[in-house]
Design an enzyme around this catalytic site. Structure first.
Site, short mmCIF file in Angstrom:
data_model
loop_
_atom_site.label_atom_id
_atom_site.label_comp_id
_atom_site.label_asym_id
_atom_site.label_seq_id
_atom_site.Cartn_x
_atom_site.Cartn_y
_atom_site.Cartn_z
N GLU A 1 0.84 -1.19 0.00
CA GLU A 1 0.00 0.00 0.00
C GLU A 1 0.88 1.25 0.00
O GLU A 1 1.71 1.41 0.88
CB GLU A 1 -0.82 -0.05 1.29
CG GLU A 1 -2.24 0.39 1.14
CD GLU A 1 -3.02 0.14 2.42
OE1 GLU A 1 -3.19 -1.03 2.82
OE2 GLU A 1 -3.44 1.13 3.04
N TYR B 1 -13.73 10.81 8.28
CA TYR B 1 -12.97 9.58 8.37
C TYR B 1 -13.80 8.53 9.10
O TYR B 1 -13.50 8.10 10.20
CB TYR B 1 -11.66 9.89 9.12
CG TYR B 1 -10.59 8.82 9.16
CD1 TYR B 1 -10.72 7.60 8.51
CD2 TYR B 1 -9.42 9.05 9.86
CE1 TYR B 1 -9.71 6.65 8.57
CE2 TYR B 1 -8.40 8.11 9.92
CZ TYR B 1 -8.56 6.91 9.28
OH TYR B 1 -7.55 5.98 9.35
N1 UDP Z 1 -0.63 4.58 13.00
C1 UDP Z 1 0.73 4.59 13.26
N2 UDP Z 1 1.44 3.43 13.21
C2 UDP Z 1 0.87 2.25 12.88
C3 UDP Z 1 -0.52 2.22 12.61
C4 UDP Z 1 -1.23 3.41 12.68
O1 UDP Z 1 1.29 5.63 13.55
O2 UDP Z 1 1.57 1.22 12.82
C5 UDP Z 1 -1.35 5.85 13.06
C6 UDP Z 1 -1.38 6.56 11.70
O3 UDP Z 1 -1.34 7.95 11.93
C7 UDP Z 1 -2.72 6.16 11.15
C8 UDP Z 1 -3.57 6.16 12.41
O4 UDP Z 1 -2.71 5.65 13.41
O5 UDP Z 1 -3.20 7.06 10.18
C9 UDP Z 1 -4.83 5.35 12.32
O6 UDP Z 1 -4.51 4.03 11.97
P1 UDP Z 1 -5.60 3.00 11.44
O7 UDP Z 1 -4.96 1.66 11.41
O8 UDP Z 1 -6.83 3.18 12.22
O9 UDP Z 1 -5.81 3.52 9.95
P2 UDP Z 1 -6.58 2.89 8.70
O10 UDP Z 1 -6.58 1.40 8.86
O11 UDP Z 1 -7.93 3.53 8.67
O12 UDP Z 1 -5.71 3.32 7.55
#
Ligand code: UDP
Length: 370
Positions: free
Chosen positions: A304, A352
């Site tokens: 990704e 979001y």
């Molecule tokens: N995040 C991070 N490290 C990680 C995973 C997430 O810093 O290993 C932070 C990052 O800013 C991200 C936010 O936490 O945008 C929310 O993560 P989430 O997994 O909820 O995002 P999604 O799956 O919606 O992309």
């Protein structure tokens, strides 16, 4: 003549379509893509349900929403436990005792809490004003530096001190040994994939694919008394007040000739240098297939890559900071004056949202229209 034209066959559109149809309304759903299900769309590759627009793990605390989705699919008992890979060091997510033990060697919750407190105090943060300060005050500087800073900058294309604090609050911080990423009562993935679930929601409802509402809006508007629009709100108004910022995602999906690439559905690459944010190995979303999965000779992975949205890209994440919030408020004021158009979903409301929130909103909306 239809009562409702629903623009977008994602979760918001599909739930509205189902509910309004069941209320006896005449509904037409259109989507510009050649398929239904919006960004939860899954497709079978090598016998594996591949999350084409990124990983979607259903989780909710809302019993009504959970019961609702269970009408359309059987859910497996997948529990999201992503692994963070920082330059080859592996850490458990979300932040919990396994993470703290690996990071600092601490063994008890007390020791972990002390460590976090000491780092928070050393950083001098009392009231966190942005994502960076919020992160440090939740888990300290070491975890911020190794597991948050690089990932977040790649994901959002902005430094952490220019991002809203709420984004990091999506992740739990626990002083227990619990690798479950979500604090939700209910969690799972629809057996057979999300596309099948959305197809069941849309059963018996007219759906026309490859139809672009904005390209010929006058003609479409004539077909229904009301429009439910789930696309980007700024695109609806021809970007007349300016463009809202979104993050887009590009996926490099590969079929590998091996049964097991990374041993987990999601591995996050949390350093700043690795160009991708995470790698998804789709077969591991299908819980109960661990043994079968290892027997499958192939596996499908998606790297990704996050990028700033530009016209022509797919918008994925609204950038919910102050600047965009103000612009959205102006678009919202226009939307509120529309007599025949309702805006909904992640793009229509520029929020979001998680899947369960989108469904909850759609159920409320449909009730309002009764
Ligand atoms: N995040 C991070 N490290 C990680 C995973 C997430 O810093 O290993 C932070 C990052 O800013 C991200 C936010 O936490 O945008 C929310 O993560 P989430 O997994 O909820 O995002 P999604 O799956 O919606 O992309």
């Amino acid at each position: 003549m239809y009562d409702y034209l629903i623009v977008g066959a994602g979760l918001y559109g599909a739930v509205c379509a189902r509910e309004l149809t069941d209320q006896g309304k005449r509904v037409l759903v259109i989507d510009k893509r050649p398929q239904i299900a919006g960004n939860v769309y899954t497709e079978q590759i090598e016998g594996i349900n591949v999350h084409i627009y990124g990983a979607h793990i259903f989780h909710t605390n809302n019993a009504e929403v959970w019961n609702y989705v269970n009408r359309f699919a059987v859910f497996n008992r997948f529990t999201n436990s992503p692994v963070a890979n920082y330059k080859g060091e592996l850490y458990s997510l979300p932040f919990n005792m396994y993470t703290f033990n690996k990071m600092w060697g601490v063994v008890t919750p007390e020791e972990a809490a002390e460590k976090i407190k000491a780092q928070r105090e050393a950083a001098g943060i009392t009231e966190p004003k942005n994502l960076e300060e919020q992160a440090i005050s939740l888990v300290g500087t070491d975890i911020y530096e190794k597991l948050i800073k690089g990932y977040t900058q790649k994901q959002w294309g902005r430094p952490c001190d220019q991002l809203p604090a709420f984004i990091i609050k999506r992740l739990p911080v626990r002083l227990t040994f619990d690798n479950n990423y979500f604090n939700a009562l209910y969690q799972g993935i629809p057996v057979g994939g999300y596309t099948k679930m959305v197809a069941r929601m849309l059963e018996g409802i007219e759906v026309r694919l490859n139809e672009d509402y904005l390209a010929d809006r006058a003609a479409w508007n004539k077909m229904a008394k009301q429009v439910i629009y789930t696309g980007p709100i700024d695109a609806f108004y021809g970007f007349s007040l300016g463009t809202l910022e979104y993050r887009s995602v590009r996926f490099e999906t590969e079929v590998l000739d091996k049964p097991n690439f990374q041993g987990n559905a999601a591995v996050n690459y949390t350093d700043a240098e690795t160009p991708w944010t995470r790698i998804i190995e789709h077969k591991w979303f299908e819980f109960g297939r661990d043994e079968e999965g290892n027997d499958l000779p192939k596996t499908v992975i998606s790297r990704e890559y996050s990028s700033e949205w530009k016209p022509g890209d797919e918008p994925y994440y609204p950038v919910n900071d102050e600047k965009n919030g103000n612009l959205y408020a102006q678009y919202k004021a226009l939307a509120d004056q529309e007599e025949n158009v309702i805006f909904g979903g992640r793009l229509g409301e520029y929020k979001y949202y998680d899947m369960d929130q989108v469904i909850a909103q759609a159920l409320v909306q449909a009730k309002d229209l009764r």
